[in-house]
Scaffold this motif. Structure first.
Motif, PDB file in Angstrom:
ATOM      1  N   TRP A  35     -30.970  11.232 -39.806  1.00  0.00           N
ATOM      2  CA  TRP A  35     -30.108  11.451 -41.246  1.00  0.00           C
ATOM      3  C   TRP A  35     -31.053  11.943 -42.278  1.00  0.00           C
ATOM      4  CZ3 TRP A  35     -30.446   8.729 -45.497  1.00  0.00           C
ATOM      5  CH2 TRP A  35     -29.451   8.814 -46.607  1.00  0.00           C
ATOM      6  N   ASP A  36     -32.194  11.439 -42.476  1.00  0.00           N
ATOM      7  CA  ASP A  36     -32.996  11.435 -43.539  1.00  0.00           C
ATOM      8  C   ASP A  36     -33.468  13.020 -43.550  1.00  0.00           C
ATOM      9  OD1 ASP A  36     -34.616  10.617 -45.699  1.00  0.00           O
ATOM     10  OD2 ASP A  36     -36.479  11.188 -44.586  1.00  0.00           O
ATOM     11  N   ALA A  37     -33.663  13.643 -42.455  1.00  0.00           N
ATOM     12  CA  ALA A  37     -33.984  15.106 -42.211  1.00  0.00           C
ATOM     13  C   ALA A  37     -32.718  15.775 -42.497  1.00  0.00           C
ATOM     14  CB  ALA A  37     -34.710  15.469 -41.044  1.00  0.00           C
ATOM     15  N   TRP A  38     -31.659  15.509 -42.033  1.00  0.00           N
ATOM     16  CA  TRP A  38     -30.401  16.339 -42.216  1.00  0.00           C
ATOM     17  C   TRP A  38     -30.000  16.374 -43.478  1.00  0.00           C
ATOM     18  CZ3 TRP A  38     -25.298  15.021 -43.749  1.00  0.00           C
ATOM     19  CH2 TRP A  38     -24.545  15.984 -43.201  1.00  0.00           C
ATOM     20  N   PHE A  39     -30.058  15.210 -44.306  1.00  0.00           N
ATOM     21  CA  PHE A  39     -29.657  14.834 -45.618  1.00  0.00           C
ATOM     22  C   PHE A  39     -30.521  15.643 -46.861  1.00  0.00           C
ATOM     23  CE2 PHE A  39     -30.289  12.661 -49.780  1.00  0.00           C
ATOM     24  CZ  PHE A  39     -28.970  12.788 -50.231  1.00  0.00           C
ATOM     25  N   TYR A  40     -31.678  15.781 -46.493  1.00  0.00           N
ATOM     26  CA  TYR A  40     -32.738  16.620 -47.477  1.00  0.00           C
ATOM     27  C   TYR A  40     -32.541  17.930 -47.165  1.00  0.00           C
ATOM     28  CZ  TYR A  40     -34.023  12.200 -49.673  1.00  0.00           C
ATOM     29  OH  TYR A  40     -34.125  11.032 -50.363  1.00  0.00           O
ATOM     30  N   ALA A  41     -32.257  18.352 -46.021  1.00  0.00           N
ATOM     31  CA  ALA A  41     -31.944  19.912 -45.831  1.00  0.00           C
ATOM     32  C   ALA A  41     -30.846  20.388 -46.539  1.00  0.00           C
ATOM     33  CB  ALA A  41     -32.050  20.018 -44.301  1.00  0.00           C
ATOM     34  N   LYS A  42     -29.855  19.487 -46.760  1.00  0.00           N
ATOM     35  CA  LYS A  42     -28.562  20.049 -47.294  1.00  0.00           C
ATOM     36  C   LYS A  42     -28.478  20.061 -48.774  1.00  0.00           C
ATOM     37  CE  LYS A  42     -24.975  20.565 -45.018  1.00  0.00           C
ATOM     38  NZ  LYS A  42     -24.533  21.578 -44.407  1.00  0.00           N
ATOM     39  N   GLU A  43     -28.210  20.926 -49.556  1.00  0.00           N
ATOM     40  CA  GLU A  43     -28.258  20.969 -50.962  1.00  0.00           C
ATOM     41  C   GLU A  43     -26.905  20.285 -51.476  1.00  0.00           C
ATOM     42  OE1 GLU A  43     -30.422  22.033 -53.283  1.00  0.00           O
ATOM     43  OE2 GLU A  43     -31.869  22.489 -51.807  1.00  0.00           O
ATOM     44  N   THR A  49     -21.649   8.880 -48.483  1.00  0.00           N
ATOM     45  CA  THR A  49     -20.536   9.308 -47.353  1.00  0.00           C
ATOM     46  C   THR A  49     -21.175   9.957 -46.010  1.00  0.00           C
ATOM     47  OG1 THR A  49     -20.258  11.528 -48.380  1.00  0.00           O
ATOM     48  CG2 THR A  49     -18.707   9.498 -49.144  1.00  0.00           C
ATOM     49  N   THR A  50     -22.307  10.752 -46.316  1.00  0.00           N
ATOM     50  CA  THR A  50     -22.847  11.399 -45.192  1.00  0.00           C
ATOM     51  C   THR A  50     -23.655  10.313 -44.317  1.00  0.00           C
ATOM     52  OG1 THR A  50     -24.928  11.980 -46.682  1.00  0.00           O
ATOM     53  CG2 THR A  50     -22.985  13.565 -46.276  1.00  0.00           C
ATOM     54  N   ALA A  51     -23.754   9.022 -44.745  1.00  0.00           N
ATOM     55  CA  ALA A  51     -24.630   8.146 -44.063  1.00  0.00           C
ATOM     56  C   ALA A  51     -23.587   7.480 -43.044  1.00  0.00           C
ATOM     57  CB  ALA A  51     -25.496   7.135 -44.702  1.00  0.00           C
ATOM     58  N   ILE A  52     -22.468   7.506 -43.330  1.00  0.00           N
ATOM     59  CA  ILE A  52     -21.567   6.522 -42.662  1.00  0.00           C
ATOM     60  C   ILE A  52     -21.523   7.151 -40.896  1.00  0.00           C
ATOM     61  CG2 ILE A  52     -18.967   5.893 -42.162  1.00  0.00           C
ATOM     62  CD1 ILE A  52     -18.800   6.450 -45.233  1.00  0.00           C
ATOM     63  N   PRO A  53     -21.241   8.312 -40.513  1.00  0.00           N
ATOM     64  CA  PRO A  53     -21.404   8.563 -39.212  1.00  0.00           C
ATOM     65  C   PRO A  53     -23.039   8.135 -38.560  1.00  0.00           C
ATOM     66  CG  PRO A  53     -21.006  10.465 -40.260  1.00  0.00           C
ATOM     67  CD  PRO A  53     -21.019   9.492 -41.125  1.00  0.00           C
ATOM     68  N   PHE A  54     -23.871   8.569 -39.160  1.00  0.00           N
ATOM     69  CA  PHE A  54     -25.184   7.996 -38.762  1.00  0.00           C
ATOM     70  C   PHE A  54     -25.373   6.492 -38.490  1.00  0.00           C
ATOM     71  CE2 PHE A  54     -25.384  12.361 -40.461  1.00  0.00           C
ATOM     72  CZ  PHE A  54     -26.328  12.838 -39.529  1.00  0.00           C
ATOM     73  N   ILE A  55     -24.814   5.569 -39.320  1.00  0.00           N
ATOM     74  CA  ILE A  55     -24.784   4.334 -39.370  1.00  0.00           C
ATOM     75  C   ILE A  55     -24.048   3.632 -38.248  1.00  0.00           C
ATOM     76  CG2 ILE A  55     -24.109   2.245 -40.384  1.00  0.00           C
ATOM     77  CD1 ILE A  55     -24.742   3.406 -43.100  1.00  0.00           C
ATOM     78  N   ILE A  56     -23.173   4.544 -37.962  1.00  0.00           N
ATOM     79  CA  ILE A  56     -22.120   4.087 -36.826  1.00  0.00           C
ATOM     80  C   ILE A  56     -22.824   4.460 -35.544  1.00  0.00           C
ATOM     81  CG2 ILE A  56     -20.034   4.692 -35.439  1.00  0.00           C
ATOM     82  CD1 ILE A  56     -18.699   5.153 -38.163  1.00  0.00           C
ATOM     83  N   GLY A  57     -23.707   5.704 -35.444  1.00  0.00           N
ATOM     84  CA  GLY A  57     -24.481   6.021 -34.052  1.00  0.00           C
ATOM     85  C   GLY A  57     -25.539   4.936 -34.110  1.00  0.00           C
ATOM     86  N   GLY A  58     -26.195   4.593 -35.267  1.00  0.00           N
ATOM     87  CA  GLY A  58     -27.241   3.519 -34.956  1.00  0.00           C
ATOM     88  C   GLY A  58     -26.693   2.286 -34.392  1.00  0.00           C
ATOM     89  N   PHE A  59     -25.535   1.517 -35.214  1.00  0.00           N
ATOM     90  CA  PHE A  59     -25.146   0.575 -34.407  1.00  0.00           C
ATOM     91  C   PHE A  59     -24.462   0.597 -32.978  1.00  0.00           C
ATOM     92  CE2 PHE A  59     -23.975  -0.951 -38.943  1.00  0.00           C
ATOM     93  CZ  PHE A  59     -24.815  -1.837 -38.857  1.00  0.00           C
ATOM     94  N   LEU A  60     -24.085   1.834 -32.539  1.00  0.00           N
ATOM     95  CA  LEU A  60     -23.667   1.855 -31.179  1.00  0.00           C
ATOM     96  C   LEU A  60     -24.972   1.916 -30.529  1.00  0.00           C
ATOM     97  CD1 LEU A  60     -20.608   4.627 -31.319  1.00  0.00           C
ATOM     98  CD2 LEU A  60     -20.547   2.257 -31.048  1.00  0.00           C
ATOM     99  N   ARG A  94     -20.707  19.389 -42.850  1.00  0.00           N
ATOM    100  CA  ARG A  94     -21.312  20.766 -42.774  1.00  0.00           C
ATOM    101  C   ARG A  94     -21.225  21.551 -44.216  1.00  0.00           C
ATOM    102  NH1 ARG A  94     -17.226  21.619 -39.354  1.00  0.00           N
ATOM    103  NH2 ARG A  94     -15.632  23.327 -40.126  1.00  0.00           N
ATOM    104  N   LYS A  95     -20.098  21.315 -44.788  1.00  0.00           N
ATOM    105  CA  LYS A  95     -19.780  22.217 -46.137  1.00  0.00           C
ATOM    106  C   LYS A  95     -20.414  21.500 -47.346  1.00  0.00           C
ATOM    107  CE  LYS A  95     -16.726  25.101 -43.974  1.00  0.00           C
ATOM    108  NZ  LYS A  95     -15.625  25.780 -44.104  1.00  0.00           N
ATOM    109  N   GLN A  96     -21.141  20.150 -47.307  1.00  0.00           N
ATOM    110  CA  GLN A  96     -21.379  19.705 -48.476  1.00  0.00           C
ATOM    111  C   GLN A  96     -22.817  20.140 -48.769  1.00  0.00           C
ATOM    112  OE1 GLN A  96     -21.631  15.398 -48.172  1.00  0.00           O
ATOM    113  NE2 GLN A  96     -19.666  15.216 -49.075  1.00  0.00           N
TER     114      GLN A  96
END
Length: 96
Positions: A35-43, A49-60, A94-96
């Motif tokens: 998530w950190d790499a993806w977040f900083y790659a997106k302008e 909001t972008t962390a929510i799916p990654f948090i779900i993936g971490g919990f799973l 992806r469009k953010q």
């Protein structure tokens, strides 16, 4: 070592040699790094909001690590439970 054993079909040997205290650390850390790499790659990506799916993936991933002794293919199950929410999140935002 355990992942190599599991991928080569030696599931029971992999389960017998796993140190579960260390295993619980990896899924959450892996998801955070992606998530950190993806977040900083997106302008202009929204951090909350972008962390929510990654948090779900971490919990799973953590849940799959806890129940890995009861799953037929622990590495594959954990990997899919981590990757599917992350990929869905990357597609949604992806469009953010």
């Amino acid at each position: 070592m355990q992942i190599q054993l599991d991928f080569n079909g030696f599931h029971q040997k992999a389960l017998e040699s796993v140190v579960y205290d260390g295993l619980l650390f990896y899924p959450g850390f892996y998801v955070y790094v992606v998530w950190d790499a993806w977040f900083y790659a997106k302008e202009g990506a929204n951090k909350t909001t972008t962390a929510i799916p990654f948090i779900i993936g971490g919990f799973l991933g953590e849940i799959s690590a806890i129940f890995s002794a009861k799953v037929p293919f622990p590495s594959l199950t954990a990997g899919l439970l981590i990757l599917v929410p992350m990929i869905i999140g990357m597609v949604i935002f992806r469009k953010q």
